[in-house]
Scaffold this active site. Structure first.
Site, short mmCIF file in Angstrom:
data_model
loop_
_atom_site.label_atom_id
_atom_site.label_comp_id
_atom_site.label_asym_id
_atom_site.label_seq_id
_atom_site.Cartn_x
_atom_site.Cartn_y
_atom_site.Cartn_z
N PRO A 179 -10.43 4.10 56.73
CA PRO A 179 -11.09 4.23 55.66
C PRO A 179 -11.72 5.44 55.58
O PRO A 179 -11.95 5.76 54.46
CB PRO A 179 -11.75 2.85 56.40
CG PRO A 179 -10.92 1.88 56.64
CD PRO A 179 -10.64 2.48 57.81
N GLU A 199 -10.42 8.45 57.46
CA GLU A 199 -9.65 9.19 57.01
C GLU A 199 -10.15 9.18 55.58
O GLU A 199 -9.35 10.54 54.32
CB GLU A 199 -8.60 9.12 57.63
CG GLU A 199 -7.15 9.53 56.61
CD GLU A 199 -5.65 9.52 57.73
OE1 GLU A 199 -6.09 8.54 59.30
OE2 GLU A 199 -4.90 10.52 57.10
#
Ligand SMILES: Cc1cc2nc3c(=O)[nH]c(=O)nc-3n(C[C@H](O)[C@H](O)[C@H](O)COP(=O)(O)OP(=O)(O)OC[C@H]3O[C@@H](n4cnc5c(N)ncnc54)[C@H](O)[C@@H]3O)c2cc1C
Length: 381
Positions: free
Chosen positions: A242, A244
């Site tokens: 998430p 990233e």
């Protein structure tokens, strides 16, 4: 609408980053695009002004601050200036949680000071020639033999692949165990059997090194494993994806804003049929639609940043941010290029570079289709 994400200290930091980019990066970026690589020294210089490892504890040379708004400042400054060669967000936004949260004390002492100073460049190697979206299909193996793992396999499309000193390799330690048989292991520059392949020739992001990596009987000490247990890799990846994806969404909105701004200026001066092209209703409607959607995206993404800081950002929230903002970015860039006419097709106009640089955004970090799968699955069908 007024943006209220940043406090005064973030704005001060933004000024520092802006000055750094103007002084150290913008004058050289075109050359780096020709070279297909940014020099390692720029990482060190960025480290000197405090651009890496905010969440790294102070005792290891970081700022000891877990606040993604600082990460966002850097991503936005890089994106607004189209400095797509800098793989800093991979290091800061993607790798930091692995480095800070999954390392033991001994690993922290070994790696965190270099991570924060920019002397130790990092990468994460998940994708393989035969497995991208389907991460469970990876074939790289790590066989435990006493006090070390023996790694064999191949990775591709790895950001910072040429410059990286430390690579998180996603490997199967128990191929029969499915998701529970994957482990994350740090492979270091210089380890015997670890080689780099081509610096891949991409359609955009020309200065960023994206490479193939090969592992042939690489002996890696068990002390390089991330996490206390074998087989936790898949869950560690799922926890960190998430953040990233949010980082990619931050870049998407910043890119859309920058291109819109440039295009509005262009439309004020370019003449056709004796008028500025901005006076055509079509131009104004296109820009009005794009500006509306971009502003809505901005507020959703800012909310996601706050949620991440509060440790409340869900996998589904991040998937929504990722697919919607990156598809929007592509739409904005494409329509803005159209408004530039033939000049939009010329690399000397920023919109042309934005067009090639943006295309990958709906692909890496999980494709649009995979994001929709994640969201769709949440309905419990
Ligand atoms: C410039 C660049 C940098 C990258 N950096 C990194 C990095 O640092 N580390 C790393 O590990 N990887 C990296 N990647 C890899 C990237 O994450 C993958 O390319 C991406 O996840 C897609 O995998 P794939 O290329 O194998 O495509 P595939 O998985 O083969 O997908 C092909 C198409 O099929 C669709 N598809 C696949 N499965 C489904 C499904 N279940 N339902 C519907 N459609 C589906 C996809 O959406 C896509 O349209 C990078 C890629 C690029 C281009």
């Amino acid at each position: 609408m007024q943006r209220d994400l940043f406090d005064e200290e973030h704005l001060l930091f933004q000024q520092t980053v802006r000055e750094f980019m103007n002084r150290e990066v913008i004058p050289h970026h075109e050359q780096w695009e020709k070279d297909g690589l940014v020099p390692r020294e720029i990482w060190k210089k960025a480290g000197e002004v405090g651009m890496f490892g905010f969440s790294v504890p102070e005792e290891y040379g970081g700022a000891g601050v877990t606040d993604f708004r600082y990460n966002a400042v850097i991503v936005e400054e890089i994106t607004r200036n189209a400095l797509s060669g800098l793989g800093f967000s991979l290091h800061n936004d993607v790798m930091a949680p692995y480095m800070v949260e999954l390392t033991d004390d001994e690993q922290k002492r070994r790696w965190l000071p270099g991570f924060a100073s920019g002397e130790l460049i990092t990468a994460i190697a998940m994708t393989e020639p035969g497995a991208g979206s389907d991460l469970q299909g990876i074939r790289t193996t790590a066989v435990l033999e006493g006090d070390h793992y023996l790694i064999n396999g191949q990775k591709t499309f790895i950001t910072n692949g040429i410059n990286a000193d430390l690579v998180v390799v996603v490997a199967k330690t128990d191929p029969a165990a499915g998701a529970r048989g994957t482990t994350l292991i740090m492979v270091e520059r210089g380890m015997e059997g670890f080689t780099r392949g081509r610096n891949l020739d991409k359609i955009g992001m020309k200065a960023q090194d994206t490479a193939e990596l090969f592992f042939e009987n690489v002996r890696v000490p068990v002390t390089n494993r991330l996490g206390a247990e074998d087989g936790q890799g898949f869950f560690q990846l799922m926890n960190n994806l998430p953040q990233e994806r949010l980082s990619i969404a931050v870049a998407a909105v910043a890119a859309a804003e920058a291109v819109l701004e440039q295009t509005i200026e262009y439309c004020k001066t370019r003449q056709a049929f004796g008028r500025n092209i901005g006076s055509f209703q079509n131009t104004r409607f296109v820009l009005a639609e794009l500006a509306t959607e971009t502003e809505i995206a901005r507020h959703y993404v800012d909310k996601c940043i706050r949620s991440l800081n509060a440790r409340e950002l869900t996998v589904v929230d991040a998937a929504k941010a990722k697919w919607w903002t990156t598809e929007l970015q592509n739409k904005v860039v494409d329509r803005c290029l159209q408004l530039h006419g033939g000049y939009g097709y010329m690399m000397e106009y920023p919109v042309a570079k934005a067009w090639v640089d943006s295309r990958v955004q709906t692909i890496y970090g999980g494709t649009t289709e995979i994001m929709k799968e994640i969201i769709g699955r949440s309905f419990g069908f």
